[in-house]
Structure formats: C-alpha cells, structure tokens
Design an enzyme around this catalytic site. Structure first.
Site, PDB file in Angstrom:
ATOM      1  N   GLY A 109      58.432  27.478 -29.144  1.00 31.09           N
ATOM      2  CA  GLY A 109      59.752  26.903 -28.888  1.00 31.09           C
ATOM      3  C   GLY A 109      60.805  27.869 -28.378  1.00 31.09           C
ATOM      4  CG  ASP A 157      64.517  21.286 -39.522  1.00 29.14           C
ATOM      5  OD1 ASP A 157      65.606  20.725 -39.633  1.00 29.14           O
ATOM      6  OD2 ASP A 157      63.440  20.671 -39.624  1.00 29.14           O
ATOM      7  CG  ASP A 197      57.270  20.607 -29.369  1.00 27.55           C
ATOM      8  OD1 ASP A 197      57.922  21.315 -30.172  1.00 27.55           O
ATOM      9  OD2 ASP A 197      56.224  20.029 -29.691  1.00 27.55           O
TER      10      ASP A 197
END
Ligand code: IMP
Ligand code: MG
Length: 182
Positions: free
Chosen positions: A46, A105, A161
C-alpha cells in the site's frame, strides 16, 4: 468494477492536496534529520506510491528497505494474525529508520513491525503515515509524521486497495466495501 468508484471530482483527497502535503512532509523530515543519513522502510504494497513520491521530496542521503506483512483470520484468536512475507532487514542495525505506511487503522500492523525492527538494533525508529484513522485504533501507536487524518470510511487509491484493485488511482476516494467488487 467502475461503478464502485466515485468520480475524480469526488476525491476525498485530491492529487494536488497529496502533492502539497507530501512536499511539506519531505521538507519537515529533511529538516529534522539534517546532516544525517536515513533508511526509509516501505511497507508493501500500500505505501509504494507514497514512498516513491515522499523519497523524492527528502533531501538527505537515503537507503531504501522493503517489508511486507500479511494478515489473516485465525479462528483461535478474536483478531487477525499478522505474519511477515518479506522481512528485508539488511540495513537497519545502528541506523536511523523511518517507517513509511499508507494508513494506520487498528495499529496492529505497525506494532508488529516495530516489534520486529526493534530486535534489529536500529539507532532510532520513527513512523510516517500518509493516512491516520484514529477512530479505529485498538493498539496505541505514537506517530511522528501524518499526512492526513481520515474518518472511519474505506479508502482506495494512491496505493490503497480493495481486493488488490484501485491502487493506481492518483487520488484517494471512498468506496463501500459491502458492494461486490467483481
Ligand atoms: P492496521 O493493522 O489495522 O493498522 O491496518 C493497516 C492496514 O490495513 C493498512 O496498511 C492497509 O493495508 C489496511 N487498511 C486499513 N484501512 C484501510 C482502508 O480504508 N483502505 C484500504 N486499506 C486499509
Ligand atoms: Mg498496508
């Protein structure tokens, strides 16, 4: 596939905003590490686009290192288990290390990475993330450089993604992951 993507006009973070903020981050990092060498650690996959653009905004002698983790559901644990696919550890010992992440996250991936990198005896470790989603945090992490703080929505583009797609969008946008991606 196309229908999941909002139009480029609806980008949550535009190309211009990305470019401007990444330039600011590069300047700040160059200032903070003035006269030092730095190892930039790219967390695959990522962070690749952010890594490539940020590296070109940093005016220091840099080395590149690449790590990759995978996470999967383990029925014996309530949360996802994280493992290394690539540990890329050649240039860490006795060096200043800056981890480059796409998004933080829950914080689980980052704390796993930090645990590993700390065993390799770096001189220092700092963290730079393009996006921070603090509302989802489960493990506390201390972030040194943040591009943007984002709400609790699922984001794609600029490296991020959904089912390995959309990474090449030049901006960041929101999709509803409950939609069928196929
Ligand atoms: P954490 O371990 O929960 O902090 O997970 C971080 C990783 O989850 C990121 O490196 C991404 O691969 C993935 N992730 C978290 N939120 C998003 C999102 O909104 N879009 C795409 N990938 C995400
Ligand atoms: Mg990732």
């Amino acid at each position: 596939m196309e229908k999941l993507i909002t139009s480029p006009n609806k980008a949550l973070i535009t190309e211009t905003q990305l470019r401007t903020r990444i330039r600011e981050l590069g300047k700040q990092i160059s200032k903070d590490y003035a006269d030092q060498e730095l190892v930039l650690v790219c967390v695959l996959r990522g962070a690749t686009l952010f890594f490539a653009d940020l590296a070109r905004e940093i005016s220091l002698p840099l080395r590149f290192e690449f790590l990759q983790t995978s996470s999967y559901n383990d029925s014996t644990r309530p949360s996802k288990k994280i493992e290394f696919i690539r540990t890329g550890s050649n240039y860490i010992e006795h060096r200043d290390v800056l981890i480059i992440e796409d998004i933080i996250d829950t914080g689980r991936t980052l704390s796993f990475l930090l645990e590993h990198l700390n065993t390799l005896n770096p001189k220092s470790i700092k963290i730079c993330t393009l996006l921070n989603k603090p509302s989802r945090r489960e493990v506390p992490v201390s972030i040194d450089y943040t591009g943007f703080e984002v709400p609790n929505v699922f984001l794609v583009g600029y490296g991020l993604d959904y089912a390995q797609m959309y990474r090449n969008l030049p901006y960041i946008t929101v999709i509803d992951p409950s939609c069928d991606a196929t």
